[in-house]
Design a protein around this motif. Structure first.
Motif, short mmCIF file in Angstrom:
data_model
loop_
_atom_site.label_atom_id
_atom_site.label_comp_id
_atom_site.label_asym_id
_atom_site.label_seq_id
_atom_site.Cartn_x
_atom_site.Cartn_y
_atom_site.Cartn_z
N HIS A 247 0.85 -1.19 0.00
CA HIS A 247 0.00 0.00 0.00
C HIS A 247 0.88 1.25 0.00
O HIS A 247 1.87 1.30 0.75
N PRO A 248 0.54 2.25 -0.82
CA PRO A 248 1.40 3.44 -0.89
C PRO A 248 1.63 4.10 0.47
O PRO A 248 2.72 4.61 0.73
N ARG A 249 0.61 4.07 1.34
CA ARG A 249 0.77 4.73 2.64
C ARG A 249 1.84 4.07 3.51
O ARG A 249 2.33 4.66 4.46
N GLU A 250 2.15 2.82 3.22
CA GLU A 250 3.12 2.08 4.04
C GLU A 250 4.48 2.00 3.36
O GLU A 250 5.34 1.26 3.80
N MET A 251 4.65 2.77 2.29
CA MET A 251 5.91 2.69 1.53
C MET A 251 6.91 3.67 2.19
O MET A 251 7.13 4.77 1.72
N THR A 252 7.52 3.22 3.28
CA THR A 252 8.39 4.11 4.05
C THR A 252 9.73 4.32 3.33
O THR A 252 10.13 3.50 2.49
N GLN A 253 10.44 5.38 3.72
CA GLN A 253 11.76 5.61 3.15
C GLN A 253 12.69 4.45 3.52
O GLN A 253 13.55 4.05 2.74
N ARG A 254 12.51 3.90 4.72
CA ARG A 254 13.33 2.74 5.13
C ARG A 254 13.17 1.58 4.14
O ARG A 254 14.13 0.93 3.76
N LEU A 255 11.91 1.35 3.71
CA LEU A 255 11.67 0.26 2.76
C LEU A 255 12.24 0.62 1.38
O LEU A 255 12.85 -0.23 0.71
N ILE A 256 12.07 1.87 0.98
CA ILE A 256 12.62 2.29 -0.32
C ILE A 256 14.14 2.12 -0.32
O ILE A 256 14.72 1.64 -1.29
N ASP A 257 14.78 2.46 0.79
CA ASP A 257 16.24 2.32 0.87
C ASP A 257 16.70 0.87 0.71
O ASP A 257 17.81 0.61 0.26
N VAL A 258 15.84 -0.07 1.11
CA VAL A 258 16.21 -1.49 1.00
C VAL A 258 16.47 -1.86 -0.48
O VAL A 258 17.29 -2.71 -0.79
N TYR A 259 15.78 -1.15 -1.40
CA TYR A 259 16.01 -1.44 -2.82
C TYR A 259 17.45 -1.10 -3.24
O TYR A 259 17.98 -1.70 -4.16
N ALA A 260 18.04 -0.14 -2.55
CA ALA A 260 19.41 0.24 -2.91
C ALA A 260 20.44 -0.74 -2.33
O ALA A 260 21.51 -0.94 -2.89
N THR A 261 20.08 -1.37 -1.20
CA THR A 261 21.08 -2.16 -0.48
C THR A 261 20.89 -3.67 -0.62
O THR A 261 21.75 -4.44 -0.21
N THR A 262 19.74 -4.10 -1.15
CA THR A 262 19.41 -5.53 -1.08
C THR A 262 19.07 -6.07 -2.47
O THR A 262 17.90 -6.12 -2.86
N PRO A 263 20.10 -6.49 -3.22
CA PRO A 263 19.84 -6.94 -4.60
C PRO A 263 18.89 -8.14 -4.67
O PRO A 263 18.26 -8.36 -5.70
N LYS A 264 18.79 -8.92 -3.58
CA LYS A 264 17.89 -10.09 -3.63
C LYS A 264 16.42 -9.67 -3.73
O LYS A 264 15.57 -10.46 -4.14
N LEU A 265 16.11 -8.45 -3.31
CA LEU A 265 14.75 -7.94 -3.47
C LEU A 265 14.57 -7.61 -4.95
O LEU A 265 15.33 -6.82 -5.51
N VAL A 266 13.56 -8.24 -5.59
CA VAL A 266 13.46 -8.16 -7.05
C VAL A 266 13.14 -6.74 -7.55
O VAL A 266 12.62 -5.92 -6.80
N SER A 267 13.41 -6.54 -8.86
CA SER A 267 13.14 -5.24 -9.48
C SER A 267 11.70 -5.19 -9.99
O SER A 267 11.46 -4.95 -11.18
N HIS A 268 10.79 -5.46 -9.12
CA HIS A 268 9.37 -5.39 -9.47
C HIS A 268 8.61 -4.96 -8.22
O HIS A 268 8.77 -5.57 -7.16
N LEU A 269 7.81 -3.91 -8.37
CA LEU A 269 7.01 -3.44 -7.24
C LEU A 269 5.56 -3.33 -7.69
O LEU A 269 5.26 -2.61 -8.65
N HIS A 270 4.69 -4.09 -7.01
CA HIS A 270 3.25 -3.96 -7.28
C HIS A 270 2.68 -3.00 -6.24
O HIS A 270 2.60 -3.34 -5.06
#
Ligand code: SAM
Ligand code: SF4
Length: 455
Positions: A247-270
């Motif tokens: 949900h967009p309301r729960e898309m915290t900066q902490r979670l967004i930052d995980v995309y920069a540091t965690t390649p195992k998290l896939v390049s797809h966001l629903h």
């Protein structure tokens, strides 16, 4: 003697996951094995969806179809679970008096007792209560590919939270699945470790609002979704991590930052947005504006430039004007969504939106939906074409649906790639990762050429 169980699943991945769990619990407690033929079954379960009116009506027409089976085999038990069961309760038996058991998404672990009580007393049983997260304590340990309802080889789903507390004005989920409740952190990690032990390399974390996760650690400390994602990604054996739905309301900066540091998290966001009009978003009670949504996408793309964004859209919400709809089309152009889900608004009894004035003719709504879907399809094709010539790491999930001599793998951005492979080694490759060069786009499917030996 082994009894036969037939399950028909409607709706979302949460329901597919729940169907798997029904099969698990009935196998473990009652020695039941799945069949895909309702006429062979001793128990038939319908795991239902009530998100739109059509889905709900389909259940009743399908129920009518199994009625003759019950007449031919009196010992046959018929159960209705899921969201329609939660909403309708005992009224299901009024419309379909041959139904024996009605159970909700939070009481599926009680199925063995409910079926037994029905056999013992000859009376129908109903349990649509919301015992908080109790079901996970009563389900057998996860077993990969046991029933094959949800899994492709090498990957599976782990439910991390249940329910929803957002109460969007059009949606039944908070009423059918209850409020948001997160599983304890250690329980989720335990399930993931068990699955890694069975050869799982890719996990999809599942929840109605998965990024609202707020789990308790053993020392009582609370952890958020960003923490959970990092903890699972750090486990040896996990190669890829997905999650849905967020949900967009729960898309915290902490979670967004995980995309920069965690390649195992896939390049797809629903990340469902539903509408591109601030007026409609407010009427939907989504709790964010278009600008805020775009800001999330901008920041996610800064952290992970190649990410594919998909969404859900509702077209024809009460009061949606041509101008509101154009704002949605503009948002689609601005963001460049990949493959997305889009639906005509369906009024759901008991939700606030069902009381709103809705004077847009159906044909106008249908034309808008078609325009929106055409535009999304164009964007989907553009994403596919942009992948031509690239080398993609795919998890080989099984054989191609169109040609069983070929294999089908899934890319990080959630595209299926079909490719051929020497027959002698193809079976051994299923469930493993390999590099594939994208050589062709056929409609929405990709074709590729195997480059590396799987690992
Ligand atoms: N929790 C997710 C979110 O809000 O972002 C979505 C979960 S919901 C089960 C899946 C989708 O069903 C929603 O994103 C929405 O597009 C659609 N949906 C829900 N209620 C609907 C309704 N009354 N009519 C049409 N579509 C609906
Ligand atoms: Fe329904 Fe809104 Fe909750 Fe999604 S966030 S499940 S649309 S109430």
């Amino acid at each position: 003697m082994t009894q036969k169980l037939y399950i028909k699943t409607y709706g979302c991945q949460m329901n597919e996951y729940d169907s798997d769990k029904m099969a698990d619990v009935l196998r473990a407690t009652s020695n039941m094995a799945l069949t895909d033929k309702p006429e062979d079954a001793d128990v038939i379960l319908f795991n239902t969806c009530s998100i739109r009116e059509k889905a709900e009506e389909k259940v009743f027409s399908d129920l009518g179809r199994v009625r003759p089976l019950k007449l031919a085999k009196p010992g046959l038990l018929i159960g209705v679970g899921g969201c329609v069961a939660s909403l309708e309760g005992g009224t299901i038996m009024k419309r379909a008096p041959y139904v024996d058991v009605v159970f909700g998404p939070q009481t599926l672990h009680r199925l063995p007792q409910l079926l037994q009580a029905c056999r013992d007393t000859g009376r129908p049983q109903i349990d649509i209560s919301f015992p908080e997260i109790e079901k996970f304590d009563h389900l057998p340990a996860p077993v990969l590919n046991l029933h094959g309802l949800t899994e492709g080889a090498g990957q599976t789903f782990v439910s991390i939270m249940e329910g929803c507390s957002k109460y969007c004005s059009y949606c039944v989920v908070p009423y059918t699945r209850g409020e948001e409740v997160s599983r304890p952190f250690a329980d989720v990690l335990h399930d993931v470790r068990v699955l890694i032990g069975q050869g799982v390399q890719e996990i999809t974390l599942l929840g109605q609002n998965v990024n609202a996760y707020c789990g308790t650690m053993e020392d009582g400390e609370m952890v958020d979704f960003a923490f959970l994602v990092q903890a699972i990604a750090a486990l040896a054996g996990i190669e890829r991590l997905r999650y849905t739905t967020s949900h967009p309301r729960e898309m915290t900066q902490r979670l967004i930052d995980v995309y920069a540091t965690t390649p195992k998290l896939v390049s797809h966001l629903h990340l469902p947005v539903q509408s591109g009009s601030d007026k409609i978003l407010a009427m939907m009670k989504r709790g964010h504006t278009v600008l805020e949504y775009k800001s999330i996408i901008r920041r996610v793309r800064a952290a992970r430039p190649d990410i594919c964004i998909t969404s859900d859209f509702i077209v024809g919400f009460p009061g949606e004007t041509e101008q509101d709809f154009e704002a949605t089309m503009k948002l689609i152009d601005d963001v460049g969504f990949d493959n997305s889900f889009s639906y005509l608004y369906s009024p759901r009894p008991g939700t606030p939106a069902a009381e709103m004035k809705d004077d847009t003719p159906h044909e106008v709504k249908a034309q808008r939906l078609k325009r929106l879907q055409d535009r999304i399809n164009e964007q989907e094709d553009a994403v596919a074409r942009s992948m031509l010539g690239s080398v993609q790491r795919v998890l080989i999930e099984g054989r191609s649906k169109k040609d069983t001599l070929e294999l089908a793998g899934r890319t990080g951005n959630n595209r299926v790639v079909n490719f051929s492979c020497a027959a002698a080694k193809s079976q051994a490759m299923i469930g493993r990762f390999a590099d594939v060069k994208i050589t062709q786009v056929v409609r929405h499917t990709l074709r590729g050429e195997l480059l590396s030996e799987p690992c």
